[in-house]
Design an enzyme around this catalytic site. Structure first.
Site, mmCIF file in Angstrom:
data_model
loop_
_atom_site.group_PDB
_atom_site.id
_atom_site.type_symbol
_atom_site.label_atom_id
_atom_site.label_comp_id
_atom_site.label_asym_id
_atom_site.label_seq_id
_atom_site.Cartn_x
_atom_site.Cartn_y
_atom_site.Cartn_z
ATOM 1 N N LEU A 102 -38.061 -4.433 7.857
ATOM 2 C CA LEU A 102 -38.166 -5.347 8.991
ATOM 3 C C LEU A 102 -36.747 -5.843 9.236
ATOM 4 O O LEU A 102 -35.978 -6.036 8.281
ATOM 5 C CB LEU A 102 -39.074 -6.525 8.657
ATOM 6 C CG LEU A 102 -40.570 -6.222 8.487
ATOM 7 C CD1 LEU A 102 -41.332 -7.481 8.084
ATOM 8 C CD2 LEU A 102 -41.162 -5.636 9.770
ATOM 9 N N ASP A 103 -36.398 -6.084 10.490
ATOM 10 C CA ASP A 103 -35.067 -6.624 10.791
ATOM 11 C C ASP A 103 -34.880 -7.958 10.077
ATOM 12 O O ASP A 103 -35.852 -8.640 9.752
ATOM 13 C CB ASP A 103 -34.907 -6.857 12.300
ATOM 14 C CG ASP A 103 -34.965 -5.560 13.085
ATOM 15 O OD1 ASP A 103 -34.713 -4.491 12.496
ATOM 16 O OD2 ASP A 103 -35.278 -5.635 14.294
ATOM 17 N N LYS A 104 -33.604 -8.337 9.931
ATOM 18 C CA LYS A 104 -33.314 -9.612 9.245
ATOM 19 C C LYS A 104 -34.039 -10.781 9.921
ATOM 20 O O LYS A 104 -34.540 -11.693 9.262
ATOM 21 C CB LYS A 104 -31.795 -9.831 9.269
ATOM 22 C CG LYS A 104 -31.328 -11.005 8.461
ATOM 23 C CD LYS A 104 -29.804 -11.053 8.453
ATOM 24 C CE LYS A 104 -29.311 -12.418 8.049
ATOM 25 N NZ LYS A 104 -27.865 -12.571 8.203
ATOM 26 N N HIS A 188 -35.161 -1.064 15.313
ATOM 27 C CA HIS A 188 -35.346 -2.055 16.390
ATOM 28 C C HIS A 188 -36.360 -1.616 17.431
ATOM 29 O O HIS A 188 -36.224 -1.942 18.627
ATOM 30 C CB HIS A 188 -34.010 -2.315 17.121
ATOM 31 C CG HIS A 188 -32.958 -2.971 16.282
ATOM 32 N ND1 HIS A 188 -33.237 -3.730 15.173
ATOM 33 C CD2 HIS A 188 -31.614 -2.996 16.410
ATOM 34 C CE1 HIS A 188 -32.108 -4.182 14.655
ATOM 35 N NE2 HIS A 188 -31.104 -3.751 15.366
ATOM 36 N N LYS A 191 -38.229 -4.232 19.759
ATOM 37 C CA LYS A 191 -37.262 -4.931 20.621
ATOM 38 C C LYS A 191 -36.773 -4.001 21.740
ATOM 39 O O LYS A 191 -36.632 -4.414 22.895
ATOM 40 C CB LYS A 191 -36.071 -5.412 19.787
ATOM 41 C CG LYS A 191 -36.436 -6.521 18.810
ATOM 42 C CD LYS A 191 -35.270 -6.835 17.896
ATOM 43 C CE LYS A 191 -35.679 -7.845 16.830
ATOM 44 N NZ LYS A 191 -34.715 -7.943 15.741
#
Ligand code: URA
Length: 237
Positions: A102-104, A188, A191
């Site tokens: 998962l992204d930060k 990503h 997004k």
């Protein structure tokens, strides 16, 4: 299996730390104190205790973490704290790793395990395991966006995304809320899919992976072992 190896596996630290622990007479096997690190034990059949507490020996461990923003999905990082830093010391020593990334700044469901095969199966592009995300979006999501998500996308840089399912929870001029379900896990991806339809994700949370749902009673930053039922559901994904 050697006693020091068993204790290392369940998280009591390096070989040296474990040997010290055994020497200090804190370890019992079937009720008897054992001071030899090389003692041969069967952790599946014998009761092994450290300071009077049963050890939790399993070949494979499976944890579910509600990842908070601010942590990277890795086991080590030169700059940032990792999801492994959120674990208690004993679990940090179990050589767990996150299944996928998962992204930060993304929150939500993250599985941590030492089972390389399960991780490989869940992440295999051939398996198409569905992942569902809740997102807050700057801008108005519209019904046409649902069709664009459903058709799949090719970005200007040539990146392609398989069809995804978009559900609009609420749609205001400034802010919308959505669920997105995708079967891939490209960089990503959510997004970028939202950006493709001209809007911007401002908050992202993973709420489901295969049949496994983020439990409502698991606070941000908390984690627990998967139940048997959850593990079976994940393995069948
Ligand atoms: N899609 C994203 O854009 N970020 C994530 O962390 C997961 C899916």
């Amino acid at each position: 299996m050697r006693l020091d190896k068993v204790l290392g596996h369940v998280g009591y630290g390096s070989r040296k730390e474990v040997q010290k622990l055994i020497k200090s007479k804190k370890v019992t096997v079937d009720g008897k104190c054992v001071v030899k690190s090389e003692a041969n034990v069967n952790p599946e059949m014998q009761a092994i205790c450290v300071s009077g507490e049963d050890i939790d020996y399993q070949e494979f461990y499976y944890y579910l973490l509600n990842k908070p923003a601010g942590y990277v999905s890795a086991t080590e990082d030169p700059r940032d704290e990792t999801v492994i830093d959120l674990l208690e010391t004993i679990d940090r020593n179990k050589e767990l790793f996150p299944v996928g990334r998962l992204d930060k700044d993304t929150e939500g469901l993250l599985v941590l395990t030492n089972d390389g095969k399960l991780a490989h199966d869940l992440l295999s592009p051939k398996k198409h395991v569905d992942k569902t995300y809740y997102a807050k979006v700057a801008g108005k999501m519209v019904p046409e966006d649902i069709e664009i998500f459903a058709a799949g996308m090719t970005l200007n840089d040539g990146t392609t995304y398989r069809p995804g399912k978009l559900e609009i929870i609420s749609s205001g001029e400034e802010i919308s809320e959505i669920y997105v379900t995708i079967s891939e896990g490209k960089f990503h991806q959510v997004k970028k899919m939202v950006r493709f339809v001209g809007k911007e994700v401002t908050y992202l949370q993973r709420i489901q992976m295969g049949q496994l749902k983020l439990p409502e009673d698991l606070a941000l930053g908390e984690y627990r072992q998967l139940t048997k039922e959850e593990l079976v559901a994940l393995q069948q994904a």
